[in-house]
Design a protein around this motif. Structure first.
Motif, PDB file in Angstrom:
ATOM      1  N   ALA A  45       8.757  56.507 106.869  1.00 60.20           N
ATOM      2  CA  ALA A  45       9.853  56.830 107.887  1.00 60.20           C
ATOM      3  C   ALA A  45      10.515  55.719 108.598  1.00 60.20           C
ATOM      4  CB  ALA A  45       9.317  58.060 108.735  1.00 60.20           C
ATOM      5  N   GLY A  46       9.434  54.996 109.178  1.00 57.63           N
ATOM      6  CA  GLY A  46       9.699  53.925 110.144  1.00 57.63           C
ATOM      7  C   GLY A  46      10.535  52.614 109.042  1.00 57.63           C
ATOM      8  N   PHE A  47       9.990  52.575 107.892  1.00 55.66           N
ATOM      9  CA  PHE A  47      10.678  51.728 107.043  1.00 55.66           C
ATOM     10  C   PHE A  47      12.054  51.972 106.541  1.00 55.66           C
ATOM     11  CE2 PHE A  47      11.255  50.008 102.693  1.00 55.66           C
ATOM     12  CZ  PHE A  47      11.476  48.576 102.927  1.00 55.66           C
ATOM     13  N   THR A  48      12.091  53.320 106.232  1.00 53.52           N
ATOM     14  CA  THR A  48      13.526  53.703 105.809  1.00 53.52           C
ATOM     15  C   THR A  48      14.386  53.796 107.042  1.00 53.52           C
ATOM     16  OG1 THR A  48      12.475  55.326 104.315  1.00 53.52           O
ATOM     17  CG2 THR A  48      14.953  55.570 105.104  1.00 53.52           C
ATOM     18  N   PHE A  99       7.567  64.551 118.198  1.00 53.82           N
ATOM     19  CA  PHE A  99       6.961  63.266 118.371  1.00 53.82           C
ATOM     20  C   PHE A  99       7.611  62.352 117.378  1.00 53.82           C
ATOM     21  CE2 PHE A  99       3.807  60.398 116.611  1.00 53.82           C
ATOM     22  CZ  PHE A  99       3.324  59.763 117.829  1.00 53.82           C
ATOM     23  N   LEU A 100       7.678  62.570 116.037  1.00 49.96           N
ATOM     24  CA  LEU A 100       8.372  61.777 115.139  1.00 49.96           C
ATOM     25  C   LEU A 100       9.515  61.421 115.368  1.00 49.96           C
ATOM     26  CD1 LEU A 100       7.229  60.580 112.363  1.00 49.96           C
ATOM     27  CD2 LEU A 100       8.577  62.520 111.298  1.00 49.96           C
ATOM     28  N   PRO A 101      10.584  61.989 115.754  1.00 50.83           N
ATOM     29  CA  PRO A 101      11.831  61.305 116.246  1.00 50.83           C
ATOM     30  C   PRO A 101      11.915  60.382 117.256  1.00 50.83           C
ATOM     31  CG  PRO A 101      12.195  63.917 115.978  1.00 50.83           C
ATOM     32  CD  PRO A 101      10.540  63.482 115.960  1.00 50.83           C
ATOM     33  N   LEU A 102      11.087  60.560 118.433  1.00 49.59           N
ATOM     34  CA  LEU A 102      10.941  59.577 119.450  1.00 49.59           C
ATOM     35  C   LEU A 102      10.269  58.391 119.022  1.00 49.59           C
ATOM     36  CD1 LEU A 102      11.635  59.454 122.200  1.00 49.59           C
ATOM     37  CD2 LEU A 102       9.499  60.692 123.082  1.00 49.59           C
ATOM     38  N   TYR A 103       8.987  58.603 118.200  1.00 49.75           N
ATOM     39  CA  TYR A 103       8.282  57.716 117.678  1.00 49.75           C
ATOM     40  C   TYR A 103       9.117  56.716 116.705  1.00 49.75           C
ATOM     41  CZ  TYR A 103       4.481  54.564 115.797  1.00 49.75           C
ATOM     42  OH  TYR A 103       3.815  53.764 115.376  1.00 49.75           O
ATOM     43  N   ALA A 104       9.758  57.527 115.948  1.00 51.96           N
ATOM     44  CA  ALA A 104      10.741  56.693 115.121  1.00 51.96           C
ATOM     45  C   ALA A 104      11.673  56.000 115.561  1.00 51.96           C
ATOM     46  CB  ALA A 104      11.194  57.685 114.104  1.00 51.96           C
ATOM     47  N   THR A 106      11.479  53.986 118.267  1.00 53.16           N
ATOM     48  CA  THR A 106      10.901  52.853 118.538  1.00 53.16           C
ATOM     49  C   THR A 106      11.036  51.809 117.441  1.00 53.16           C
ATOM     50  OG1 THR A 106       8.646  53.216 117.773  1.00 53.16           O
ATOM     51  CG2 THR A 106       9.327  53.988 119.915  1.00 53.16           C
ATOM     52  N   PHE A 107      10.758  52.190 116.178  1.00 52.79           N
ATOM     53  CA  PHE A 107      10.839  51.296 114.792  1.00 52.79           C
ATOM     54  C   PHE A 107      12.484  51.277 114.793  1.00 52.79           C
ATOM     55  CE2 PHE A 107       7.227  53.289 113.499  1.00 52.79           C
ATOM     56  CZ  PHE A 107       6.280  52.265 112.915  1.00 52.79           C
ATOM     57  N   PHE A 108      13.421  52.031 114.897  1.00 57.43           N
ATOM     58  CA  PHE A 108      14.933  51.886 114.711  1.00 57.43           C
ATOM     59  C   PHE A 108      15.346  50.720 115.744  1.00 57.43           C
ATOM     60  CE2 PHE A 108      19.276  52.664 115.584  1.00 57.43           C
ATOM     61  CZ  PHE A 108      19.690  52.559 114.315  1.00 57.43           C
ATOM     62  N   PHE A 109      14.922  50.903 117.053  1.00 54.87           N
ATOM     63  CA  PHE A 109      15.601  49.995 118.029  1.00 54.87           C
ATOM     64  C   PHE A 109      15.024  48.547 118.171  1.00 54.87           C
ATOM     65  CE2 PHE A 109      17.744  53.922 119.204  1.00 54.87           C
ATOM     66  CZ  PHE A 109      19.030  53.500 119.431  1.00 54.87           C
ATOM     67  N   MET A 110      13.761  48.501 117.895  1.00 61.95           N
ATOM     68  CA  MET A 110      12.949  47.157 117.720  1.00 61.95           C
ATOM     69  C   MET A 110      13.689  46.436 116.459  1.00 61.95           C
ATOM     70  SD  MET A 110      11.202  46.650 120.264  1.00 61.95           S
ATOM     71  CE  MET A 110      10.389  45.054 119.669  1.00 61.95           C
ATOM     72  N   ASN A 111      13.843  47.155 115.188  1.00 64.17           N
ATOM     73  CA  ASN A 111      14.754  46.418 114.343  1.00 64.17           C
ATOM     74  C   ASN A 111      16.280  46.375 114.532  1.00 64.17           C
ATOM     75  OD1 ASN A 111      12.449  45.853 112.139  1.00 64.17           O
ATOM     76  ND2 ASN A 111      12.228  48.182 112.339  1.00 64.17           N
ATOM     77  N   PHE A 112      16.687  47.484 115.045  1.00 64.98           N
ATOM     78  CA  PHE A 112      18.249  47.235 115.277  1.00 64.98           C
ATOM     79  C   PHE A 112      18.532  45.769 116.120  1.00 64.98           C
ATOM     80  CE2 PHE A 112      21.670  48.096 118.101  1.00 64.98           C
ATOM     81  CZ  PHE A 112      22.565  48.379 117.256  1.00 64.98           C
ATOM     82  N   GLY A 113      17.953  45.531 117.227  1.00 66.82           N
ATOM     83  CA  GLY A 113      17.940  44.287 117.834  1.00 66.82           C
ATOM     84  C   GLY A 113      17.162  43.016 117.829  1.00 66.82           C
ATOM     85  N   PRO A 114      16.051  43.394 118.546  1.00 66.98           N
ATOM     86  CA  PRO A 114      15.164  42.032 118.692  1.00 66.98           C
ATOM     87  C   PRO A 114      14.347  41.617 117.298  1.00 66.98           C
ATOM     88  CG  PRO A 114      14.508  43.615 120.283  1.00 66.98           C
ATOM     89  CD  PRO A 114      15.392  44.373 119.411  1.00 66.98           C
TER      90      PRO A 114
END
Length: 195
Positions: A45-48, A99-104, A106-114
């Motif tokens: 999920a995080g990778f996708t 839980f899953l959408p909120l946790y996912a 974090t993956f999206f926005f860490m990869n989206f910018g930083p």
């Protein structure tokens, strides 16, 4: 590329349904998984999500700017990590639906910018005569930080618990937000000599 994404994500809903009603049963599968409070969350999920974030990230770097993308990424990831940490128990009591959408995210926005801008900014922000050395030092510092965090995460989680660790990740995201806001210049739209 699309076939790869479909292949990695198509079995994910079935895996979520395979959880026991109490959410404690581990799911055997061929993908990497992370255990959170008895719930097994697949990295698929995080990778996708990380793959889907690259298109808007690449499209927005020039019009929005690298600094702004880094600020958005750190800011939203910090809020998501802190929210998961603060409401960890209640989120898990409702199952993975909350839980899953909120946790996912974090993956999206860490990869989206930083994740992207930390590779792009060092190649632009140092003076030309020191650019390769500065970029190398920045990369080494980032990898050192990642290695230290990897080795310390589990011992600290055992000592203090997962909600504390998620809050600590949120605090580091806030620190990244502040450092970006105070020290990082905008390099988008400038030549390498101007940046």
């Amino acid at each position: 590329f699309i076939a790869f994404l479909k292949g990695s994500a198509k079995g994910f809903p079935k895996r979520i349904k395979r959880f026991a009603s109490d959410g404690k049963r581990a799911v055997a599968c061929d993908r990497t998984a992370v255990q959170f409070g008895g719930h097994q969350v697949h990295h698929n999920a995080g990778f996708t999500g990380a793959c889907f974030d690259k298109l808007p990230d690449n499209l927005l770097q020039v019009p929005v700017g690298r600094r702004a993308l880094q600020l958005i990424g750190f800011g939203v990831a910090a809020l998501a990590f802190l929210a998961v940490a603060a409401f960890y128990g209640p989120l898990l009591s409702y199952g993975l639906v909350l839980f899953l959408p909120l946790y996912a995210s974090t993956f999206f926005f860490m990869n989206f910018g930083p994740n992207t801008t930390t590779f792009v900014l060092p190649s632009e922000v140092y003076p030309t005569q020191f650019r390769s050395t500065g970029h190398g030092l920045s990369a080494a510092a980032g990898k050192t930080g990642a290695a230290v965090a990897t080795f310390l995460f589990l011992p600290l989680q055992i000592l203090y618990g997962l909600p504390f660790m998620l809050a600590l990740l949120g605090a580091f995201c806030l620190l990244g937000f502040v450092v970006t806001a105070v020290l990082t210049p905008e390099t988008s739209g400038r030549t390498l000599e101007e940046a």
